[in-house]
Design an enzyme around this catalytic site. Structure first.
Site, short mmCIF file in Angstrom:
data_model
loop_
_atom_site.label_atom_id
_atom_site.label_comp_id
_atom_site.label_asym_id
_atom_site.label_seq_id
_atom_site.Cartn_x
_atom_site.Cartn_y
_atom_site.Cartn_z
N LYS A 13 17.73 114.64 -19.21
CA LYS A 13 18.09 116.09 -19.76
C LYS A 13 19.46 116.37 -19.28
O LYS A 13 19.71 116.67 -18.10
CB LYS A 13 17.18 116.93 -19.08
CG LYS A 13 17.46 118.42 -20.15
CD LYS A 13 17.34 119.74 -19.05
CE LYS A 13 18.50 120.14 -18.57
NZ LYS A 13 19.68 120.77 -19.68
N GLY A 44 22.19 119.51 -8.99
CA GLY A 44 22.35 121.00 -9.27
C GLY A 44 22.43 122.01 -8.10
O GLY A 44 22.58 121.49 -7.21
N SER A 45 21.88 123.03 -8.51
CA SER A 45 22.08 124.25 -7.64
C SER A 45 20.86 124.22 -6.67
O SER A 45 19.93 123.61 -7.05
CB SER A 45 22.24 125.64 -8.24
OG SER A 45 21.27 125.70 -9.15
N GLU A 72 19.84 116.63 -5.15
CA GLU A 72 21.35 116.58 -4.61
C GLU A 72 21.87 118.05 -4.99
O GLU A 72 22.17 118.39 -6.19
CB GLU A 72 22.31 115.57 -5.26
CG GLU A 72 21.72 114.30 -5.01
CD GLU A 72 22.02 113.81 -3.63
OE1 GLU A 72 22.83 114.28 -2.81
OE2 GLU A 72 21.66 112.74 -2.99
N CYS A 74 30.77 119.56 -5.92
CA CYS A 74 29.82 119.77 -4.88
C CYS A 74 30.39 119.55 -3.29
O CYS A 74 30.06 120.15 -2.57
CB CYS A 74 28.52 118.96 -4.98
SG CYS A 74 28.95 117.42 -5.16
N GLU A 79 27.99 129.37 -1.83
CA GLU A 79 29.05 128.32 -2.59
C GLU A 79 29.66 129.19 -3.72
O GLU A 79 29.05 130.00 -4.36
CB GLU A 79 28.06 127.40 -3.17
CG GLU A 79 28.77 126.09 -3.94
CD GLU A 79 27.77 125.16 -4.59
OE1 GLU A 79 26.72 125.53 -5.02
OE2 GLU A 79 28.27 123.95 -4.37
P1 NAP Z 1 22.29 123.91 -12.45
O1 NAP Z 1 22.07 125.39 -12.70
O2 NAP Z 1 21.40 124.09 -11.10
O3 NAP Z 1 21.87 122.91 -13.15
C1 NAP Z 1 21.68 121.84 -13.10
C2 NAP Z 1 20.86 121.00 -14.27
O4 NAP Z 1 19.50 121.74 -13.95
C3 NAP Z 1 21.15 121.33 -15.56
O5 NAP Z 1 20.96 120.18 -16.24
C4 NAP Z 1 20.48 122.83 -15.71
O6 NAP Z 1 20.21 122.82 -17.13
C5 NAP Z 1 19.12 122.21 -15.32
N1 NAP Z 1 18.37 123.34 -15.03
C6 NAP Z 1 18.49 124.87 -15.09
N2 NAP Z 1 17.30 125.43 -14.86
C7 NAP Z 1 16.37 124.65 -14.75
C8 NAP Z 1 14.97 124.95 -14.78
N3 NAP Z 1 14.29 126.02 -14.57
N4 NAP Z 1 14.16 123.63 -14.82
C9 NAP Z 1 14.52 122.49 -14.76
N5 NAP Z 1 16.03 122.28 -15.18
C10 NAP Z 1 16.82 123.22 -14.90
O7 NAP Z 1 23.56 123.59 -11.65
P2 NAP Z 1 24.96 123.48 -12.49
O8 NAP Z 1 25.48 124.78 -12.57
O9 NAP Z 1 25.01 122.50 -13.41
O10 NAP Z 1 25.86 122.65 -11.36
C11 NAP Z 1 26.52 123.23 -10.44
C12 NAP Z 1 25.94 122.99 -8.87
O11 NAP Z 1 25.55 121.41 -8.68
C13 NAP Z 1 26.41 123.36 -7.56
O12 NAP Z 1 25.57 124.18 -6.91
C14 NAP Z 1 26.87 121.93 -6.93
O13 NAP Z 1 27.30 122.16 -5.69
C15 NAP Z 1 25.73 121.21 -7.39
N6 NAP Z 1 26.26 119.77 -7.66
C16 NAP Z 1 25.71 118.89 -6.44
C17 NAP Z 1 25.94 117.59 -6.36
C18 NAP Z 1 25.49 116.72 -5.14
O14 NAP Z 1 25.41 115.73 -5.55
N7 NAP Z 1 24.99 117.26 -3.95
C19 NAP Z 1 26.64 117.31 -7.40
C20 NAP Z 1 27.39 117.82 -8.36
C21 NAP Z 1 27.01 119.14 -8.47
P3 NAP Z 1 21.39 123.68 -18.12
O15 NAP Z 1 22.53 123.00 -18.09
O16 NAP Z 1 20.48 123.73 -19.58
O17 NAP Z 1 21.25 124.89 -17.39
#
Ligand code: NAP
Length: 498
Positions: A177, A230-231, A252, A286, A388
């Protein structure tokens, strides 16, 4: 008016419409009049179809010799390389980061594809003597079945490849996804797999919201592993969803990464690193540098020079070769960043040294541009120190001593990346030991990971797993220990040989 292309889900080797019959728009954040494409707004019925296809394909894919699976990956790597410029252009259009960086993103996907193809002829286990006569021991990896991948928008091709390639080489099948803001880069990745002859059902893609697609995927009992980037807030939900069935769960998550600049550091080198770490990818990494901890002796000099250099950064559309800082990925993301700028201005004692708002006027009004923003005199009591932000905001934090700097660097819920600038080798090694993160740099910024090194973080950044390198294989496989007794008699270890 230009016709907008409609993209479909990829299920069982075919491009298909969602059961919902609905689509959503993918919009260029640098120019919101530019619609990149329309994508399927899927729901749990599409997820179910994809998991069914992946479960069926697993029956045969797991039996394909790993070196043969690898041959396909090598060809995919070559194809991505040939189409790199087009993929980079698409990615800049869909999420805004500058072309040099989107080329780097595609390159990371290529590097991971080649790296994991190499594992097709390695995937080493142990062979070891038995404690009994005429008996042999070895350990082998076995795949998990269907792997559900949930990926973010900031590395739209690299992160999907980081998860998909180790999953595939281990003999798993995949349902992915993509993030809602960046589905096109995953479509491009999948088209490369399709063009190189990936069997139907081995990789499936379902686009749509996290709630409607990600959630049913992670709750489905046929999925053996969920790998999520993600978050931290959503990562917690993924962890809870995986727990009842004891699925492999790889998380992650967020970061709040610090660079320490000591009084003996090469200041100009540190400034180059801090500019790139803080404002590269518009701070939407991140591993982005969001806290710069400065020894008090060099605080003023560093702050003066750093602000002057940040003022010169060229903000704009990432497709323009001169641009250094692109837009925020979306209006909500921009609003989050603007809200933290407001919070920073109101924090007791923090001083706004640069920026603090939206970039407006002319072409900027078409996109989600925020100013590179620097707050001085930040302390560990402040929200902008702890939380963050994921945007173009960085803190300058004075430290009394080396020990104080280390204490500040560790005073954080996250533990992804950190760095120290110093010419003192003893200090560098001490910091490497004492900062509790998954990644550490000396005389380089907090960003810049390479695919053949383990990637991930401590505390609220991760759940103990690592992405990339051979560590990724641990996420996508399970060990089996095999004992072969060729003695022809019953042998009882720990009993018959005492
Ligand atoms: P996010 O809002 O957590 O979304 C990540 C993924 O999860 C997206 O595909 C999102 O779909 C999906 N998602 C959202 N709600 C969900 C639910 N209830 N159930 C299952 N999946 C769900 O994060 P983001 O805004 O895309 O990315 C930013 C975050 O990612 C930051 O916190 C960053 O630090 C972190 N990040 C971490 C790393 C690492 O390797 N540590 C690398 C890159 C980013 P939608 O797009 O449809 O909302």
């Amino acid at each position: 008016m230009k016709k907008v292309k409609v993209y479909k889900n990829f299920i069982n080797g075919k491009w298909v419409k969602s059961h919902t019959g609905k689509t959503f728009e993918n919009i260029n954040p640098a120019d919101t009049t530019d619609i990149v494409g329309k994508f399927q707004l899927s729901d749990e019925r599409d997820v179910n179809d994809a998991i069914t296809a992946a479960a069926e394909a697993f029956k045969t894919w797991r039996l394909v010799p790993a070196p043969k699976r690898a041959e396909l990956l090598y060809r995919v790597g070559q194809r991505l390389w040939s189409d790199k410029e087009q993929h980079a252009n698409d990615m800049t259009r869909e999420m805004g980061k500058v072309l040099a960086e989107t080329r780097g993103d595609v390159q990371e996907a290529i590097d991971m594809t080649y790296y994991m193809a190499g594992e097709g002829r390695r995937s080493f286990g142990q062979t070891t003597p038995s404690e009994m006569m005429n008996k042999f021991c070895m350990s082998i990896r076995q795949p998990l079945g269907v792997c559900g991948l949930i990926t973010p928008w900031n590395f739209p091709m690299a992160i999907p490849a980081w998860k998909m390639m180790p999953a595939l080489i281990m003999g798993n099948t995949v349902v992915i996804k993509p993030a809602t803001y960046t589905p096109l880069s995953v479509v491009n990745l999948i088209k490369a797999l399709e063009a190189e002859g990936l069997p139907p059902g081995v990789v499936n893609m379902v686009t749509g919201s996290g709630g409607a697609v990600g959630s049913p995927m992670m709750h489905d009992p046929r999925v053996g592993c969920v790998s999520f980037t993600g978050s931290t807030a959503i990562g917690r939900k993924v962890s809870a969803a995986c727990a009842p069935d004891f699925k492999h769960c790889h998380l992650e998550m967020g970061g709040k990464n610090a660079i320490i600049v000591m009084d003996d550091a090469d200041i100009d080198l540190a400034i180059d690193g801090c500019l790139w770490g803080a404002f590269g990818t518009t701070g939407q990494r991140c591993t982005a540098t969001s806290r710069i901890i400065l020894h008090k002796k060099i605080y003023d000099k560093f702050a003066r020079k750093f602000v002057a250099r940040a003022k010169e950064l060229v903000i704009g559309n990432g497709l323009n070769a001169k641009t250094q800082v692109g837009p925020a990925v979306s209006e909500p993301q921009m609003n989050t960043v603007l809200e933290y700028m407001r919070i920073g201005k109101e924090e007791d004692g923090a001083k706004l040294l640069l920026g603090g708002g939206r970039v407006k006027g002319g072409k900027y009004n078409k996109g989600w541009f925020t100013q590179p923003t620097i707050f001085g005199n930040v302390t560990n009591k402040m929200r902008i120190f702890k939380e963050e932000i994921f945007g173009s905001v960085v803190d300058l934090i004075p430290a009394r001593s080396y020990d104080h700097a280390i204490q500040l660097a560790n005073d954080c819920d996250y533990g992804l990346s950190a760095s120290i600038y110093t010419k003192d080798v003893n200090r560098a090694f001490k910091a490497m030991r004492d900062v509790y993160t998954g990644i550490f740099y000396v005389n380089a910024p907090t960003i810049g990971a390479e695919t053949h090194m383990p990637f991930g973080g401590t505390k609220h950044t991760g759940n103990g797993h690592r992405e990339a390198c051979t560590q990724a294989l641990e996420v996508f496989s399970e060990w089996k220990s095999v004992y072969i007794d060729f003695s022809g008699v019953i042998q009882r270890p720990q009993i018959d040989n005492q």
